[in-house]
Design an enzyme around this catalytic site. Structure first.
Site, PDB file in Angstrom:
ATOM      1  N   LYS A 120       0.762  -0.718   0.144  1.00  0.00           N
ATOM      2  CA  LYS A 120       0.004  -0.034   0.449  1.00  0.00           C
ATOM      3  C   LYS A 120       1.127   1.676   0.077  1.00  0.00           C
ATOM      4  O   LYS A 120       0.304   2.263  -0.583  1.00  0.00           O
ATOM      5  CB  LYS A 120      -1.229  -0.209   0.504  1.00  0.00           C
ATOM      6  CG  LYS A 120      -2.030  -1.178   1.714  1.00  0.00           C
ATOM      7  CD  LYS A 120      -3.191  -0.369   1.614  1.00  0.00           C
ATOM      8  CE  LYS A 120      -4.475  -1.565   2.063  1.00  0.00           C
ATOM      9  NZ  LYS A 120      -5.781  -1.063   2.410  1.00  0.00           N
ATOM     10  N   LYS A 142      -4.994  -9.241  -7.035  1.00  0.00           N
ATOM     11  CA  LYS A 142      -5.896  -8.976  -6.332  1.00  0.00           C
ATOM     12  C   LYS A 142      -7.293  -8.690  -6.804  1.00  0.00           C
ATOM     13  O   LYS A 142      -7.534  -7.560  -6.869  1.00  0.00           O
ATOM     14  CB  LYS A 142      -5.845  -9.600  -4.470  1.00  0.00           C
ATOM     15  CG  LYS A 142      -6.789  -9.147  -3.605  1.00  0.00           C
ATOM     16  CD  LYS A 142      -6.061  -9.388  -2.405  1.00  0.00           C
ATOM     17  CE  LYS A 142      -6.563  -7.849  -1.949  1.00  0.00           C
ATOM     18  NZ  LYS A 142      -6.869  -7.145  -1.157  1.00  0.00           N
ATOM     19  N   LYS A 199     -11.092  -2.844  -4.404  1.00  0.00           N
ATOM     20  CA  LYS A 199     -12.103  -1.833  -4.351  1.00  0.00           C
ATOM     21  C   LYS A 199     -11.483  -0.803  -4.915  1.00  0.00           C
ATOM     22  O   LYS A 199     -12.198  -0.285  -5.093  1.00  0.00           O
ATOM     23  CB  LYS A 199     -12.306  -1.516  -2.648  1.00  0.00           C
ATOM     24  CG  LYS A 199     -13.460  -2.600  -1.698  1.00  0.00           C
ATOM     25  CD  LYS A 199     -13.128  -2.019  -0.919  1.00  0.00           C
ATOM     26  CE  LYS A 199     -14.429  -2.944   0.237  1.00  0.00           C
ATOM     27  NZ  LYS A 199     -14.262  -2.928   2.181  1.00  0.00           N
TER      28      LYS A 199
HETATM   29  P1  AMP Z   1     -11.338  -5.029   3.135  1.00  0.00           P
HETATM   30  O1  AMP Z   1     -12.652  -4.997   1.808  1.00  0.00           O
HETATM   31  O2  AMP Z   1      -9.897  -5.573   2.638  1.00  0.00           O
HETATM   32  O3  AMP Z   1     -11.356  -4.456   4.744  1.00  0.00           O
HETATM   33  O4  AMP Z   1     -11.365  -6.934   3.511  1.00  0.00           O
HETATM   34  C1  AMP Z   1     -12.613  -6.755   4.038  1.00  0.00           C
HETATM   35  C2  AMP Z   1     -12.429  -9.199   4.089  1.00  0.00           C
HETATM   36  O5  AMP Z   1     -12.373  -9.234   2.193  1.00  0.00           O
HETATM   37  C3  AMP Z   1     -11.211  -9.246   4.130  1.00  0.00           C
HETATM   38  O6  AMP Z   1     -11.497 -10.510   4.847  1.00  0.00           O
HETATM   39  C4  AMP Z   1     -10.487  -9.591   3.108  1.00  0.00           C
HETATM   40  O7  AMP Z   1      -9.572 -10.396   3.789  1.00  0.00           O
HETATM   41  C5  AMP Z   1     -11.417  -9.942   2.245  1.00  0.00           C
HETATM   42  N1  AMP Z   1     -11.356 -10.270   0.789  1.00  0.00           N
HETATM   43  C6  AMP Z   1     -10.750  -8.753  -0.177  1.00  0.00           C
HETATM   44  N2  AMP Z   1     -10.531  -8.837  -1.052  1.00  0.00           N
HETATM   45  C7  AMP Z   1     -10.747  -9.753  -1.464  1.00  0.00           C
HETATM   46  C8  AMP Z   1     -10.247 -11.081  -2.601  1.00  0.00           C
HETATM   47  N3  AMP Z   1     -10.532 -10.230  -3.424  1.00  0.00           N
HETATM   48  N4  AMP Z   1     -10.287 -11.676  -2.500  1.00  0.00           N
HETATM   49  C9  AMP Z   1     -10.997 -13.026  -1.418  1.00  0.00           C
HETATM   50  N5  AMP Z   1     -11.161 -12.312  -0.116  1.00  0.00           N
HETATM   51  C10 AMP Z   1     -11.620 -11.155   0.071  1.00  0.00           C
END
Ligand code: AMP
Ligand code: TRP
Length: 336
Positions: A116, A199, A202
């Site tokens: 990041k 990956k 968002k």
């Molecule tokens: P975040 O949106 O970064 O707060 O992620 C929230 C949850 O979603 C965490 O458990 C991440 O590991 C999961 N997550 C986010 N992006 C992915 C992805 N591309 N594949 C699988 N899990 C994801």
């Protein structure tokens, strides 16, 4: 050894909208763990979101949207504690205490921070660097034993264990439990639709690289149709996908959505070309996501109801968190 109540904690940042990665890697699995052998706590981690700039109006909106996403996917506020982090001040307080337990050397190993911050590490917020200590606080504030997350969060959950161990060791107590990451299923790392080595996230240049939980049926179909693939048909076995990241990703997504294993999907579609597989995948995604996205829209029309649910959840969360924080402070030696 102290016996800890089996308790699940996990969180999602309200920064931008929810993606299919959040759904398959996290939310769907949160729903599955609800009402099983665990007490379940799910949190919209707004304190984490502000480690990078958030416009205040957008932050409020995104917080309610993540809550709506949880509710629409099947998180039941009667069965789970659903709340936003900033309504439970103990998170920030334990986060500070853990900043004094975690070592700079540990933080320097965090790959998500390196990704990041990139080459601009001098300019990012101090909070972004300290983030994993706050995440450890989120989990340990409830003595959570199980943390369902996507693959990208594994290192942070391991750091949580290191912090708990060092605290227990330094103060000669058996106070914080060992936390287990729960990284299961075929879609623990959903990849970008235009580049199977990145990956799905968002943020990212193009909306075409991700499926948002609020995308319309037409848009979902279009995104899968345009998803990058290779010219080969699907192989007979999963091994045949090892050097085909984009193809593997679509198979894993199909498996995650249908509740099958990737092996089962390959068995069903062995030899199929993309002209057959992609429309089947798009139909499946629409079938699974459309009801959720219309439920989300319904919740978003009643923001007062969302706010009530979050407030009630925060009250339940504080009732668990406050005594644990108080004991932590006692152990550290603060006069209270
Ligand atoms: P975040 O949106 O970064 O707060 O992620 C929230 C949850 O979603 C965490 O458990 C991440 O590991 C999961 N997550 C986010 N992006 C992915 C992805 N591309 N594949 C699988 N899990 C994801
Ligand atoms: N760091 C996680 C992410 O970026 C979100 C998060 C914050 C979290 N606190 C948590 C996940 C506690 C699990 C448990 O996805």
């Amino acid at each position: 050894m102290t016996q800890f109540t089996p308790r699940v904690f996990s969180g999602i940042k309200p920064s931008g909208g929810l993606t299919l990665g959040n759904y398959l890697g996290a939310i769907k699995r949160f729903v599955d763990m609800q009402g099983t052998d665990f007490e379940t706590m799910y949190c919209v981690v707004d304190l984490h979101a502000i480690t990078v700039w958030q416009d205040p109006a957008e932050l409020r909106d995104a917080t309610r949207e993540v809550a709506a996403g949880f509710l629409a996917s099947g998180i039941d506020p009667e069965k789970s504690t659903l709340f936003n982090q900033s309504q439970v001040p103990a998170h920030a307080e334990l986060g500070w205490l853990f900043s004094c337990v975690a070592r700079v050397g540990w933080m320097n190993r965090m790959t998500q921070f390196k990704d990041k911050a990139g080459s601009g590490a001098e300019k990012v917020s101090l909070g972004l660097y300290a983030y994993p200590a706050l995440m450890a606080a989120d989990i340990l504030l409830y003595h959570a034993t199980h943390v369902p997350v996507g693959e990208d969060q594994k290192q942070h959950v391991e750091l949580t264990r290191d912090i708990a161990n060092k605290f227990n060791h330094d103060f000669k107590v058996d106070f914080f439990p060992e936390t287990n990451p729960v990284i299961e299923g075929p879609a623990t790392r959903v990849m970008n639709l235009r580049d199977g080595t990145k990956k799905m996230s968002k943020s990212g240049e193009s909306d075409m690289e991700r499926i948002n939980m609020t995308d319309t049926a037409d848009l979902i179909a279009k995104k899968f149709k345009k998803a990058k693939t290779d010219p080969e048909p699907l192989p007979e076995t999963l091994d045949g996908l090892s050097t085909r990241p984009e193809a593997k990703n679509l198979v894993d997504i199909y498996a995650g959505l249908s509740g099958q294993t990737s092996e089962q999907v390959i068995a069903e579609y062995a030899g199929a070309g993309w002209g057959r597989f992609k429309p089947a995948l798009a139909d499946l995604a629409v079938e699974k996501l459309a009801p959720i996205s219309s439920e989300m829209a319904r919740y978003m029309d009643d923001k007062a109801e969302i706010d009530r649910i979050l407030a009630r959840g925060a009250e339940k969360a504080r009732a668990i968190a406050d005594p644990i924080l108080k004991q932590t402070k006692e152990i550290i030696g603060f006069v209270q």
